[in-house]
Enzyme design. Structure first.
Site, PDB file in Angstrom:
ATOM      1  N   TYR A  60      -5.394 -78.721  79.680  1.00 20.25           N
ATOM      2  CA  TYR A  60      -4.568 -79.779  80.248  1.00 20.25           C
ATOM      3  C   TYR A  60      -4.059 -79.424  81.642  1.00 20.25           C
ATOM      4  O   TYR A  60      -3.678 -78.293  81.913  1.00 20.25           O
ATOM      5  CB  TYR A  60      -3.352 -80.028  79.358  1.00 20.25           C
ATOM      6  CG  TYR A  60      -3.615 -80.890  78.152  1.00 20.25           C
ATOM      7  CD1 TYR A  60      -4.164 -82.158  78.272  1.00 20.25           C
ATOM      8  CD2 TYR A  60      -3.283 -80.427  76.885  1.00 20.25           C
ATOM      9  CE1 TYR A  60      -4.390 -82.950  77.164  1.00 20.25           C
ATOM     10  CE2 TYR A  60      -3.502 -81.217  75.758  1.00 20.25           C
ATOM     11  CZ  TYR A  60      -4.049 -82.479  75.908  1.00 20.25           C
ATOM     12  OH  TYR A  60      -4.265 -83.255  74.796  1.00 20.25           O
ATOM     13  N   LYS A  67      16.595 -64.229  55.124  1.00 19.22           N
ATOM     14  CA  LYS A  67      16.834 -65.608  55.557  1.00 19.22           C
ATOM     15  C   LYS A  67      15.605 -66.154  56.269  1.00 19.22           C
ATOM     16  O   LYS A  67      14.670 -65.424  56.610  1.00 19.22           O
ATOM     17  CB  LYS A  67      18.066 -65.653  56.470  1.00 19.22           C
ATOM     18  CG  LYS A  67      17.930 -64.838  57.741  1.00 19.22           C
ATOM     19  CD  LYS A  67      19.215 -64.854  58.563  1.00 19.22           C
ATOM     20  CE  LYS A  67      19.042 -64.031  59.835  1.00 19.22           C
ATOM     21  NZ  LYS A  67      20.226 -64.079  60.701  1.00 19.22           N
ATOM     22  N   ARG A  95      30.673 -65.701  67.640  1.00 23.92           N
ATOM     23  CA  ARG A  95      29.798 -66.606  66.902  1.00 23.92           C
ATOM     24  C   ARG A  95      30.564 -66.908  65.606  1.00 23.92           C
ATOM     25  O   ARG A  95      31.690 -67.380  65.658  1.00 23.92           O
ATOM     26  CB  ARG A  95      28.425 -65.959  66.668  1.00 23.92           C
ATOM     27  CG  ARG A  95      27.344 -66.948  66.243  1.00 23.92           C
ATOM     28  CD  ARG A  95      25.971 -66.324  66.196  1.00 23.92           C
ATOM     29  NE  ARG A  95      25.875 -65.216  65.249  1.00 23.92           N
ATOM     30  CZ  ARG A  95      24.722 -64.658  64.871  1.00 23.92           C
ATOM     31  NH1 ARG A  95      23.584 -65.109  65.366  1.00 23.92           N
ATOM     32  NH2 ARG A  95      24.709 -63.658  64.016  1.00 23.92           N
ATOM     33  N   MET A 145      -1.548 -78.379  71.311  1.00 21.31           N
ATOM     34  CA  MET A 145      -0.944 -78.497  69.991  1.00 21.31           C
ATOM     35  C   MET A 145      -1.733 -77.772  68.909  1.00 21.31           C
ATOM     36  O   MET A 145      -1.164 -77.088  68.058  1.00 21.31           O
ATOM     37  CB  MET A 145      -0.783 -79.973  69.604  1.00 21.31           C
ATOM     38  CG  MET A 145      -0.088 -80.165  68.265  1.00 21.31           C
ATOM     39  SD  MET A 145       0.093 -81.889  67.774  1.00 21.31           S
ATOM     40  CE  MET A 145       1.292 -82.461  68.983  1.00 21.31           C
TER      41      MET A 145
END
Length: 388
Positions: A268, A49, A146, A327
């Site tokens: 940053y 998956k 679940r 990013m």
């Protein structure tokens, strides 16, 4: 001995790519064989998956099929349809089950729905009254809370004379909540409940264990095991040595080596102040590429807990991330490397054989699963495959 991840004859676009991902398919096949061996008398399936945990369902699926896997698990029917041409004779189970409107993709691609709720069961029975016999699997909840049919409802189904004769479960399964913690009492509680389920569905294959459960031993193996993360080289059991072969190496090109003075800040927020004159390598990977912001060396709440930031590997040496991951870019401190050991255009290993996937994940406060499945789209990929 030559590192098997060393690419001796790669295409130019790979050798010069800003981001590179090397996937060792032969290691995936060998990891599956190892999990099949550890499964004892049970057959080992393969969980592919999430695009084979981010590594490519087409390439991974066909190498696992050639290695001998004949049962596969995907999350959604589209994944099963993609896999089918590469695993032509395999049973492909769809873990999210089936919903109205999906019948055609299931039947056209010979996919097996894993029925996981009363609503899905009612719909599936209605489909079968029109279509006739077709295989399914039943997912029974044994304490995870679940997906899964309630235990009592699943047991009642075995005596339900009103169910259509065409209801043809070929597998009954459940999932361990704490399989990665061998000491958890939850494992034994779920095992005992699942034994009741398995006995009630006598003559039908039973499956309880994914990768972690396989390591719990033969009591947990039943008829079919479902290895996933272990196939891809990740850790399945907390606090234990990982016996699986590394499968993937992620690398980022160094765009610039820059000099910075003591007292200057990095990235940053100016959250990292340099304690010495430093050399910094600016690499072309960031959180858009799955190199998580939580891997930052400073400037995020996780660092306040005392957990150190991530490291990469350059020239065989660990180099720390400094400042915040951005990013598209991450900055590594290469001051302790000899000046001639790194230059612009070289690559830093983000994770791989020299920097294990789960060690990097721990620096982000997460797990290897998230690192792999979060890989971005900008990696140039190359697949290595030896003799099976």
């Amino acid at each position: 001995m030559t590192d098997r991840f060393t690419i001796l004859d790669a295409p130019e676009e790979f050798l010069s790519a800003p981001l590179r991902l090397t996937v060792d398919l032969s290691a995936i096949a060998e990891n599956w064989r190892e999990m099949a061996r550890r499964s004892g008398r049970a057959r080992a399936a393969a969980v592919v998956k999430a695009d084979a945990y981010g590594l490519g369902i087409e390439d991974v699926g066909q190498v696992l099929y050639r290695a001998g896997a004949r049962d596969f698990f995907v999350a959604v029917p589209a994944e099963g349809a993609t896999l089918r041409p590469y695993a032509p004779e395999a049973r492909i189970f769809v873990l999210s089950g089936i919903w109205p409107g999906q019948e055609d993709v299931f039947f056209a691609n010979d996919l097996v729905p894993v029925i996981a709720s009363e609503e899905q069961l009612a719909f599936w029975m209605a489909v079968l009254t029109e279509r006739g016999p077709y295989p399914c699997a039943l997912h029974v909840d044994t304490g995870f809370n679940r997906l899964g049919l309630p235990l009592a409802d699943a047991l009642a189904l075995t005596d339900d004379v009103s169910r259509p004769a065409s209801l043809d479960p070929v597998l009954v399964m459940s999932h361990l909540a704490c399989g990665d913690d061998p000491a958890s009492p939850m494992n034994r509680l779920q095992l005992e409940k699942f034994r009741t389920v398995s006995a009630a569905f006598e003559g039908i294959d039973s499956s309880l264990s994914a990768s972690a459960g396989i390591f719990l031993g033969s009591d947990y193996h039943f008829d079919l095991t479902r290895p996933g993360i272990a196939l891809y080289g990740g850790e399945a059991v907390n606090g234990a040595e990982n016996p699986m072969q590394p499968v993937v190496k992620a690398e980022a090109r160094i765009l610039q080596i820059r000099e910075a003075k003591a007292g200057e800040s990095v990235s940053y927020g100016a959250t990292h102040a340099l304690a010495r004159d430093s050399r910094l390598a600016v690499a072309s990977a960031g959180y858009a590429d799955g190199y998580l912001r939580n891997l930052s060396g400073s400037g995020i709440p996780l660092r306040e807990t005392g957990l150190p930031g991530a490291h990469g590997v350059i020239a065989g040496k660990r180099v720390p991330v400094v400042g915040r991951v951005t990013m598209d870019l991450t900055i590594f401190d290469v001051t302790d490397l000899p000046e001639n050991a790194v230059r612009s255009g070289d690559y830093v290993e983000l994770f791989g054989p020299s920097m294990r996937l789960d060690d990097v994940a721990r620096s982000a406060g997460t797990i290897g699963y998230e690192m792999l499945t979060g890989l971005g789209l900008r990696y140039e990929r190359i697949y290595l495959e030896g003799e099976d």
